[in-house]
Design an enzyme around this catalytic site. Structure first.
Site, PDB file in Angstrom:
ATOM      1  N   ALA A 127       0.834  -1.207   0.000  1.00  0.00           N
ATOM      2  CA  ALA A 127       0.000   0.000   0.000  1.00  0.00           C
ATOM      3  C   ALA A 127       0.867   1.254   0.000  1.00  0.00           C
ATOM      4  O   ALA A 127       1.329   1.706   1.050  1.00  0.00           O
ATOM      5  CB  ALA A 127      -0.917  -0.017   1.219  1.00  0.00           C
ATOM      6  N   SER A 135       1.560   8.656  -9.061  1.00  0.00           N
ATOM      7  CA  SER A 135       2.884   8.713  -9.698  1.00  0.00           C
ATOM      8  C   SER A 135       3.873   9.464  -8.804  1.00  0.00           C
ATOM      9  O   SER A 135       5.043   9.108  -8.707  1.00  0.00           O
ATOM     10  CB  SER A 135       2.788   9.446 -11.041  1.00  0.00           C
ATOM     11  OG  SER A 135       1.852   8.819 -11.871  1.00  0.00           O
ATOM     12  N   ARG A 247       7.772  -4.504 -11.348  1.00  0.00           N
ATOM     13  CA  ARG A 247       7.613  -4.216 -12.785  1.00  0.00           C
ATOM     14  C   ARG A 247       7.974  -5.428 -13.645  1.00  0.00           C
ATOM     15  O   ARG A 247       7.422  -5.601 -14.741  1.00  0.00           O
ATOM     16  CB  ARG A 247       8.452  -2.983 -13.144  1.00  0.00           C
ATOM     17  CG  ARG A 247       7.798  -1.730 -12.609  1.00  0.00           C
ATOM     18  CD  ARG A 247       8.647  -0.491 -12.626  1.00  0.00           C
ATOM     19  NE  ARG A 247       7.904   0.583 -11.960  1.00  0.00           N
ATOM     20  CZ  ARG A 247       8.408   1.750 -11.610  1.00  0.00           C
ATOM     21  NH1 ARG A 247       9.672   2.034 -11.862  1.00  0.00           N
ATOM     22  NH2 ARG A 247       7.656   2.659 -11.015  1.00  0.00           N
ATOM     23  N   GLU A 371       1.880   0.175 -11.043  1.00  0.00           N
ATOM     24  CA  GLU A 371       3.330   0.032 -10.790  1.00  0.00           C
ATOM     25  C   GLU A 371       4.144   0.985 -11.675  1.00  0.00           C
ATOM     26  O   GLU A 371       5.238   0.643 -12.146  1.00  0.00           O
ATOM     27  CB  GLU A 371       3.756  -1.422 -10.907  1.00  0.00           C
ATOM     28  CG  GLU A 371       2.924  -2.281  -9.936  1.00  0.00           C
ATOM     29  CD  GLU A 371       3.503  -3.604  -9.580  1.00  0.00           C
ATOM     30  OE1 GLU A 371       4.725  -3.764  -9.704  1.00  0.00           O
ATOM     31  OE2 GLU A 371       2.721  -4.461  -9.154  1.00  0.00           O
ATOM     32  N   THR A 373       2.939   4.296 -14.471  1.00  0.00           N
ATOM     33  CA  THR A 373       2.308   4.383 -15.796  1.00  0.00           C
ATOM     34  C   THR A 373       3.383   4.319 -16.891  1.00  0.00           C
ATOM     35  O   THR A 373       4.579   4.461 -16.609  1.00  0.00           O
ATOM     36  CB  THR A 373       1.554   5.723 -15.937  1.00  0.00           C
ATOM     37  OG1 THR A 373       2.524   6.780 -15.827  1.00  0.00           O
ATOM     38  CG2 THR A 373       0.481   5.893 -14.871  1.00  0.00           C
ATOM     39  N   GLU A 375       4.015   6.576 -18.935  1.00  0.00           N
ATOM     40  CA  GLU A 375       4.725   7.863 -18.920  1.00  0.00           C
ATOM     41  C   GLU A 375       5.850   7.838 -17.873  1.00  0.00           C
ATOM     42  O   GLU A 375       6.964   8.291 -18.133  1.00  0.00           O
ATOM     43  CB  GLU A 375       3.754   9.019 -18.608  1.00  0.00           C
ATOM     44  CG  GLU A 375       2.762   9.332 -19.725  1.00  0.00           C
ATOM     45  CD  GLU A 375       1.588   8.348 -19.801  1.00  0.00           C
ATOM     46  OE1 GLU A 375       1.356   7.604 -18.832  1.00  0.00           O
ATOM     47  OE2 GLU A 375       0.910   8.328 -20.841  1.00  0.00           O
TER      48      GLU A 375
HETATM   49  C1  LIG Z   1      -6.379  -1.776 -10.532  1.00  0.00           C
HETATM   50  C2  LIG Z   1      -5.297  -1.025  -9.817  1.00  0.00           C
HETATM   51  C3  LIG Z   1      -4.522  -1.676  -8.882  1.00  0.00           C
HETATM   52  C4  LIG Z   1      -3.530  -0.965  -8.188  1.00  0.00           C
HETATM   53  N1  LIG Z   1      -2.795  -1.616  -7.216  1.00  0.00           N
HETATM   54  C5  LIG Z   1      -1.980  -0.886  -6.402  1.00  0.00           C
HETATM   55  C6  LIG Z   1      -1.334  -1.488  -5.265  1.00  0.00           C
HETATM   56  O1  LIG Z   1      -1.472  -2.694  -5.014  1.00  0.00           O
HETATM   57  N2  LIG Z   1      -0.607  -0.695  -4.457  1.00  0.00           N
HETATM   58  C7  LIG Z   1      -0.428   0.633  -4.691  1.00  0.00           C
HETATM   59  O2  LIG Z   1       0.259   1.297  -3.907  1.00  0.00           O
HETATM   60  N3  LIG Z   1      -0.987   1.231  -5.786  1.00  0.00           N
HETATM   61  C8  LIG Z   1      -1.765   0.497  -6.619  1.00  0.00           C
HETATM   62  N4  LIG Z   1      -2.372   1.096  -7.714  1.00  0.00           N
HETATM   63  C9  LIG Z   1      -2.146   2.514  -7.955  1.00  0.00           C
HETATM   64  C10 LIG Z   1      -1.333   2.763  -9.230  1.00  0.00           C
HETATM   65  O3  LIG Z   1       0.002   2.387  -9.048  1.00  0.00           O
HETATM   66  C11 LIG Z   1      -1.512   4.234  -9.608  1.00  0.00           C
HETATM   67  O4  LIG Z   1      -2.856   4.372 -10.063  1.00  0.00           O
HETATM   68  C12 LIG Z   1      -0.542   4.679 -10.683  1.00  0.00           C
HETATM   69  O5  LIG Z   1       0.774   4.694 -10.175  1.00  0.00           O
HETATM   70  C13 LIG Z   1      -0.879   6.075 -11.236  1.00  0.00           C
HETATM   71  O6  LIG Z   1      -1.145   6.971 -10.216  1.00  0.00           O
HETATM   72  P1  LIG Z   1      -2.478   7.864 -10.253  1.00  0.00           P
HETATM   73  O7  LIG Z   1      -3.614   6.945 -10.486  1.00  0.00           O
HETATM   74  O8  LIG Z   1      -2.506   8.705  -9.042  1.00  0.00           O
HETATM   75  O9  LIG Z   1      -2.310   8.754 -11.540  1.00  0.00           O
HETATM   76  P2  LIG Z   1      -1.542  10.197 -11.597  1.00  0.00           P
HETATM   77  O10 LIG Z   1      -0.226  10.081 -10.933  1.00  0.00           O
HETATM   78  O11 LIG Z   1      -2.478  11.241 -11.097  1.00  0.00           O
HETATM   79  O12 LIG Z   1      -1.365  10.331 -13.156  1.00  0.00           O
HETATM   80  C14 LIG Z   1      -2.387  10.799 -14.014  1.00  0.00           C
HETATM   81  C15 LIG Z   1      -1.782  10.927 -15.429  1.00  0.00           C
HETATM   82  O13 LIG Z   1      -0.685  11.871 -15.392  1.00  0.00           O
HETATM   83  C16 LIG Z   1       0.488  11.255 -15.910  1.00  0.00           C
HETATM   84  N5  LIG Z   1       1.690  11.751 -15.225  1.00  0.00           N
HETATM   85  C17 LIG Z   1       1.900  11.861 -13.880  1.00  0.00           C
HETATM   86  N6  LIG Z   1       3.148  12.297 -13.638  1.00  0.00           N
HETATM   87  C18 LIG Z   1       3.749  12.450 -14.852  1.00  0.00           C
HETATM   88  C19 LIG Z   1       5.046  12.858 -15.282  1.00  0.00           C
HETATM   89  N7  LIG Z   1       6.012  13.177 -14.404  1.00  0.00           N
HETATM   90  N8  LIG Z   1       5.308  12.895 -16.620  1.00  0.00           N
HETATM   91  C20 LIG Z   1       4.347  12.552 -17.516  1.00  0.00           C
HETATM   92  N9  LIG Z   1       3.110  12.173 -17.183  1.00  0.00           N
HETATM   93  C21 LIG Z   1       2.810  12.101 -15.858  1.00  0.00           C
HETATM   94  C22 LIG Z   1       0.293   9.772 -15.637  1.00  0.00           C
HETATM   95  O14 LIG Z   1       1.124   8.982 -16.481  1.00  0.00           O
HETATM   96  C23 LIG Z   1      -1.182   9.612 -15.939  1.00  0.00           C
HETATM   97  O15 LIG Z   1      -1.377   9.502 -17.332  1.00  0.00           O
HETATM   98  C24 LIG Z   1      -3.325   0.389  -8.455  1.00  0.00           C
HETATM   99  C25 LIG Z   1      -4.109   1.043  -9.419  1.00  0.00           C
HETATM  100  C26 LIG Z   1      -5.088   0.358 -10.090  1.00  0.00           C
HETATM  101  C27 LIG Z   1      -5.937   1.101 -11.089  1.00  0.00           C
END
Ligand SMILES: Cc1cc2nc3c(=O)[nH]c(=O)nc-3n(C[C@H](O)[C@H](O)[C@H](O)COP(=O)(O)OP(=O)(O)OC[C@H]3O[C@@H](n4cnc5c(N)ncnc54)[C@H](O)[C@@H]3O)c2cc1C
Length: 389
Positions: A127, A135, A247, A371, A373, A375
């Site tokens: 978590a 991100s 990853r 894990e 995105t 990006e």
């Molecule tokens: C089904 C599912 C299971 C998951 N399981 C886990 C888990 O077990 N444990 C855990 O801790 N998390 C988990 N996650 C969370 C997951 O790792 C995050 O959703 C992911 O890292 C993206 O974060 P965010 O959703 O906050 O998107 P954001 O960080 O808000 O990103 C939104 C958009 O902005 C882009 N962006 C952000 N920063 C940059 C940058 N520097 N340069 C270019 N583009 C950027 C992103 O690529 C994306 O397109 C899970 C998510 C899902 C949907």
């Protein structure tokens, strides 16, 4: 299969065959039903534990199968080919939970927190993400305050894979918010013995629907100080190190999905007829098959290469961040490419819930998001190549 660059030992072939046989006999037949209901597949996950798939790289002395990273990748690829939900449950348990404790835990922590999860008796979760930080995980708001021999935890973790069912959780909280990433610490939670811990609602999802995901809540949750993993301030480094391993797991999951979509497409292109010939004889379909096959082989090479880099790091030390990011980026985009192509090759039937192709498409998408995105993988790779400019 890329036998020349990655000749498989008898042990590797054995785990691959065992996983393939189990996945096709026990998982593939129930995948659609669990996707539809969104239920967690307790029985098959339990069996995976009994077969050693929930702690593939964990030494036998801590309840694992004691195999190497390539064995893990081969097994995970086969499980994911049958069902990506089972794939992510296995990946998180192995890479995000067990690996962190194996690498950073004390003997006592390994006995208490690693053994039950590596042996498959209990499920582990990781978590890190919060509602306001994904991100940019270093900006987390959860706080851990040291009070004598214990810590008081407050915060909300979101999108936790296996959150609704995990008995043990590896989580991350700021112990010194002024230090930002250097002020984060890692903690091990035994959810049965953590007053103030609770689980939020289960997330309704597009794909990997049999893998349950939820928020985890900490409200003045008190845990003993010896449940801190690593030193105070070392948590962000632990989180990122563990994600390198994670990853590679997601690359393997993506590879499995891509293969499933490819195999279904080849069968269909050989059988389906239009304009008096098999659709595979149309160059437009044949070229799609060629592109799918080529990308899958490239994704496999990158994934196995990352597995070998992780294996080397066990004796030589060092990180394999670049290899893991390249594998995850390419394999996840390959899964999406192949699932998209598979629907097109199947025409209307690709859009039907009677065939698994639409599930591959829904499942493939997540591999480009969690894990890190796509990006973020490109940020990691480009920073590694360009350095600070
Ligand atoms: C089904 C599912 C299971 C998951 N399981 C886990 C888990 O077990 N444990 C855990 O801790 N998390 C988990 N996650 C969370 C997951 O790792 C995050 O959703 C992911 O890292 C993206 O974060 P965010 O959703 O906050 O998107 P954001 O960080 O808000 O990103 C939104 C958009 O902005 C882009 N962006 C952000 N920063 C940059 C940058 N520097 N340069 C270019 N583009 C950027 C992103 O690529 C994306 O397109 C899970 C998510 C899902 C949907």
């Amino acid at each position: 299969m890329s036998q020349v660059l990655f000749p498989l030992s008898d042990e590797h072939r054995m785990i691959q065959d065992t996983a393939r046989d189990f996945a096709s006999r026990a998982i593939a037949p129930i995948a659609a039903q669990f996707d539809e209901s969104g239920e967690f597949p307790h029985d098959t996950v339990k069996k995976m534990g009994e077969m050693g798939f929930m702690g593939v790289e964990v030494p036998e002395q801590y309840g694992g199968a004691g195999m190497d990273t390539l064995a893990y990748v081969l097994a995970l690829e086969e499980i994911s080919r049958a069902d990506a939900s089972h794939g992510v449950i296995m990946s998180v348990n192995n890479s995000l939970y067990c690996h962190g404790i194996q690498k950073f835990g004390t003997e006592a922590q390994k006995e208490r927190f690693l053994r039950p999860v590596a042996s498959g008796q209990s499920i582990g979760a990781y978590a890190l993400t919060e509602p306001m930080s994904g991100s940019d995980a270093g900006t987390m708001r959860s706080r851990a305050v040291r009070e004598g021999d214990s810590y008081r935890l407050n915060g909300r973790k979101s999108w936790v894979t296996s959150g609704p069912v995990a008995e043990y959780v590896l989580t991350f909280m700021a112990t010194n918010p002024d230090l930002k990433q250097k002020g984060v610490s890692a903690f091990l939670i035994d959810t049965k013995n953590a007053p103030g811990f609770s689980r939020g609602k289960k997330e309704p999802k597009l794909g990997i629907r049999a893998s349950c995901t939820s928020e985890l809540l900490f409200e003045d949750c008190r845990i003993p100080a010896d449940q801190r993993l690593g030193n105070e301030g070392e948590g962000f480094k632990i989180a990122m190190t563990v994600l390198d391993a994670g990853r590679i797991g997601i690359s393997s999951q993506a590879l499995g999905i891509a293969e499933a979509a490819y195999q279904a497409s080849v069968l269909y292109a050989r059988e389906r007829e239009a304009f008096g010939q098999k659709i595979g004889q149309f160059q437009g379909i044949g070229f799609r098959i060629a592109d799918m096959k080529t990308r899958i082989e490239a994704a496999r090479l990158l994934t196995y290469n990352a597995a070998m880099a992780k294996e080397r790091s066990k004796s030589a030390g060092g990180r394999y961040t670049l290899e893991a990011s390249m594998a995850k980026l390419f394999a996840s985009e390959t899964a999406m490419f192949c699932a998209h192509a598979a629907i097109q090759i199947h025409g209307g039937m690709g859009y039907s819930r009677e065939l698994p192709v639409e599930r591959y498409f829904r499942d493939a998408k997540i591999t480009e998001i969690y894990e890190g995105t796509s990006e973020i993988q490109r940020v990691v790779i480009s920073r590694s190549e360009l350095g600070v400019i």
